[in-house]
Design an enzyme around this catalytic site. Sequence first.
Site, PDB file in Angstrom:
ATOM      1  N   ARG A  57       0.844  -1.206   0.000  1.00 11.04           N
ATOM      2  CA  ARG A  57       0.000   0.000   0.000  1.00 11.04           C
ATOM      3  C   ARG A  57       0.872   1.247   0.000  1.00 11.04           C
ATOM      4  O   ARG A  57       1.195   1.806   1.056  1.00 11.04           O
ATOM      5  CB  ARG A  57      -0.951  -0.018   1.201  1.00 11.04           C
ATOM      6  CG  ARG A  57      -2.057  -1.064   1.062  1.00 11.04           C
ATOM      7  CD  ARG A  57      -2.840  -1.221   2.319  1.00 11.04           C
ATOM      8  NE  ARG A  57      -2.038  -1.769   3.408  1.00 11.04           N
ATOM      9  CZ  ARG A  57      -2.489  -1.973   4.649  1.00 11.04           C
ATOM     10  NH1 ARG A  57      -3.729  -1.672   4.948  1.00 11.04           N
ATOM     11  NH2 ARG A  57      -1.705  -2.474   5.573  1.00 11.04           N
ATOM     12  N   TYR A  64      -0.227 -20.815  10.576  1.00 14.50           N
ATOM     13  CA  TYR A  64       0.443 -19.575  11.035  1.00 14.50           C
ATOM     14  C   TYR A  64       1.578 -19.936  11.998  1.00 14.50           C
ATOM     15  O   TYR A  64       2.700 -19.431  11.863  1.00 14.50           O
ATOM     16  CB  TYR A  64      -0.553 -18.620  11.692  1.00 14.50           C
ATOM     17  CG  TYR A  64       0.106 -17.346  12.178  1.00 14.50           C
ATOM     18  CD1 TYR A  64       0.644 -16.432  11.276  1.00 14.50           C
ATOM     19  CD2 TYR A  64       0.222 -17.074  13.545  1.00 14.50           C
ATOM     20  CE1 TYR A  64       1.277 -15.262  11.719  1.00 14.50           C
ATOM     21  CE2 TYR A  64       0.849 -15.912  13.991  1.00 14.50           C
ATOM     22  CZ  TYR A  64       1.369 -15.010  13.080  1.00 14.50           C
ATOM     23  OH  TYR A  64       2.003 -13.866  13.516  1.00 14.50           O
TER      24      TYR A  64
HETATM   25  P1  NDP Z   1      -0.358  -5.283  10.434  1.00 15.69           P
HETATM   26  O1  NDP Z   1      -1.412  -6.030   9.698  1.00 15.69           O
HETATM   27  O2  NDP Z   1      -0.735  -4.050  11.174  1.00 15.69           O
HETATM   28  O3  NDP Z   1       0.854  -4.941   9.446  1.00 15.69           O
HETATM   29  C1  NDP Z   1       1.352  -5.917   8.553  1.00 15.69           C
HETATM   30  C2  NDP Z   1       2.292  -5.268   7.571  1.00 15.69           C
HETATM   31  O4  NDP Z   1       2.815  -6.285   6.696  1.00 15.69           O
HETATM   32  C3  NDP Z   1       1.608  -4.221   6.703  1.00 15.69           C
HETATM   33  O5  NDP Z   1       2.456  -3.115   6.563  1.00 15.69           O
HETATM   34  C4  NDP Z   1       1.444  -4.932   5.372  1.00 15.69           C
HETATM   35  O6  NDP Z   1       1.536  -3.983   4.304  1.00 15.69           O
HETATM   36  C5  NDP Z   1       2.665  -5.831   5.365  1.00 15.69           C
HETATM   37  N1  NDP Z   1       2.511  -6.946   4.434  1.00 15.69           N
HETATM   38  C6  NDP Z   1       1.632  -7.981   4.528  1.00 15.69           C
HETATM   39  N2  NDP Z   1       1.743  -8.759   3.450  1.00 15.69           N
HETATM   40  C7  NDP Z   1       2.700  -8.209   2.645  1.00 15.69           C
HETATM   41  C8  NDP Z   1       3.236  -8.536   1.380  1.00 15.69           C
HETATM   42  N3  NDP Z   1       2.822  -9.612   0.707  1.00 15.69           N
HETATM   43  N4  NDP Z   1       4.191  -7.735   0.841  1.00 15.69           N
HETATM   44  C9  NDP Z   1       4.610  -6.645   1.511  1.00 15.69           C
HETATM   45  N5  NDP Z   1       4.145  -6.280   2.717  1.00 15.69           N
HETATM   46  C10 NDP Z   1       3.192  -7.049   3.268  1.00 15.69           C
HETATM   47  O7  NDP Z   1       0.270  -6.359  11.465  1.00 15.69           O
HETATM   48  P2  NDP Z   1       1.464  -6.262  12.532  1.00 15.69           P
HETATM   49  O8  NDP Z   1       2.146  -4.954  12.472  1.00 15.69           O
HETATM   50  O9  NDP Z   1       0.920  -6.728  13.808  1.00 15.69           O
HETATM   51  O10 NDP Z   1       2.406  -7.413  11.968  1.00 15.69           O
HETATM   52  C11 NDP Z   1       3.779  -7.233  11.670  1.00 15.69           C
HETATM   53  C12 NDP Z   1       4.508  -8.549  11.942  1.00 15.69           C
HETATM   54  O11 NDP Z   1       4.404  -8.860  13.330  1.00 15.69           O
HETATM   55  C13 NDP Z   1       3.950  -9.756  11.194  1.00 15.69           C
HETATM   56  O12 NDP Z   1       5.037 -10.542  10.743  1.00 15.69           O
HETATM   57  C14 NDP Z   1       3.158 -10.506  12.264  1.00 15.69           C
HETATM   58  O13 NDP Z   1       3.074 -11.883  11.989  1.00 15.69           O
HETATM   59  C15 NDP Z   1       4.017 -10.206  13.478  1.00 15.69           C
HETATM   60  N6  NDP Z   1       3.369 -10.378  14.776  1.00 15.69           N
HETATM   61  C16 NDP Z   1       2.231  -9.678  15.077  1.00 15.69           C
HETATM   62  C17 NDP Z   1       1.629  -9.835  16.311  1.00 15.69           C
HETATM   63  C18 NDP Z   1       0.355  -9.166  16.683  1.00 15.69           C
HETATM   64  O14 NDP Z   1      -0.306  -9.616  17.651  1.00 15.69           O
HETATM   65  N7  NDP Z   1      -0.042  -8.096  16.020  1.00 15.69           N
HETATM   66  C19 NDP Z   1       2.226 -10.715  17.334  1.00 15.69           C
HETATM   67  C20 NDP Z   1       3.408 -11.399  16.899  1.00 15.69           C
HETATM   68  C21 NDP Z   1       3.960 -11.208  15.680  1.00 15.69           C
HETATM   69  P3  NDP Z   1       0.646  -3.962   2.982  1.00 15.69           P
HETATM   70  O15 NDP Z   1      -0.667  -4.607   3.306  1.00 15.69           O
HETATM   71  O16 NDP Z   1       0.557  -2.489   2.663  1.00 15.69           O
HETATM   72  O17 NDP Z   1       1.454  -4.710   1.976  1.00 15.69           O
HETATM   73  C1  8X3 Z   2       0.505 -13.050  16.605  1.00 16.29           C
HETATM   74  C2  8X3 Z   2       0.292 -13.549  17.999  1.00 16.29           C
HETATM   75  O1  8X3 Z   2      -0.854 -15.340  19.379  1.00 16.29           O
HETATM   76  O2  8X3 Z   2      -2.197 -14.188  17.688  1.00 16.29           O
HETATM   77  O3  8X3 Z   2       1.616 -13.612  16.034  1.00 16.29           O
HETATM   78  O4  8X3 Z   2      -0.560 -15.810  17.061  1.00 16.29           O
HETATM   79  S1  8X3 Z   2      -0.862 -14.797  18.011  1.00 16.29           S
END
Ligand code: NDP
Ligand code: 8X3
Length: 256
Positions: free
Chosen positions: A36, A154
């Site tokens: 995005r 996941y």
């Molecule tokens: P968000 O959904 O808020 O952000 C995810 C980001 O990843 C967005 O910027 C999105 O950008 C980008 N993204 C997703 N798919 C693609 C793609 N194919 N190409 C490029 N960019 C991509 O989630 P979070 O900030 O929470 O997640 C970030 C990371 O943290 C992830 O790896 C998630 O698994 C991990 N995580 C999150 C947790 C939570 O509870 N939130 C806990 C543990 C880990 P766009 O859509 O613009 O491409």
């Molecule tokens: C995100 C945390 O517990 O929802 O990675 O899988 S959990």
Amino acid sequence: MSNKIAFITGASAGIGAACATIFAQEGYNLLLAARRVDRLEVLSKNLTASHGTDIKLLPLDVRNAEEVSFTFGNLPEEWKQVDVLVNNAGLSQGLDPIHEGDIGDWDRMIDTNIKGLLYVTRTVAPLMAARQSGHIINIGSIAGKEVYPNGNVYCATKHAVDALTKAMRIDLLDKGIRVTSIHPGMVETEFSEVRFKGNKERASAVYHNMEPLVAEDIAETVRFIASRPKHVNISDIIIMPTAQATATMVMRNEEG
Ligand code: NDP
Ligand code: 8X3
């Protein structure tokens, strides 16, 4: 270029956008990647206005190896010398038992969380290796340390991130490259909305009556990790909300 460079994938939201902000505060120049681009543009304008940050936007889908390599390859040479790579782009899709899982969901998670992380690392790490310097920070998850009901694919992708982080540390040992993984518990971002495909009610129920982490909590951890002296590598961090003991044990306040 005198400033250091941080390359953050998934910078358009959540943890990635918060990491962009802390690196701007630390005086880095930024490479910000996501699909995005409109979101990236707004963030970039704000960071340049508030911190004078020099930023290049990389509109790309990490699942597309050619796009990753072409977009990065087209950067001016000085921008390819990445000091810190944050492999953050990732997602969860669905929460179904294995025999009912959606194969499209599985593909999206595997292609993004594992293959996307690999494509970006394969593109950036050779330049770090040539300079004998760099730091790769992989965003894993508590789902990479535990398996929980219906988390199946996941959890498998985040276990893969954990394994790949260890593998990178071994393979890059003689290259002077630091490799870290951060494994957060519940962080309130767009993550649950993406997991439940826009169902805001289901997404907000995840954080109901408990205090989750926020993206800035993870970014502050990244700030600490990236600012250690060169001889110090923080290998692995699990960071949880105080109200969460395991992937599934969450303390929720009473109603009312
Ligand atoms: P968000 O959904 O808020 O952000 C995810 C980001 O990843 C967005 O910027 C999105 O950008 C980008 N993204 C997703 N798919 C693609 C793609 N194919 N190409 C490029 N960019 C991509 O989630 P979070 O900030 O929470 O997640 C970030 C990371 O943290 C992830 O790896 C998630 O698994 C991990 N995580 C999150 C947790 C939570 O509870 N939130 C806990 C543990 C880990 P766009 O859509 O613009 O491409
Ligand atoms: C995100 C945390 O517990 O929802 O990675 O899988 S959990």
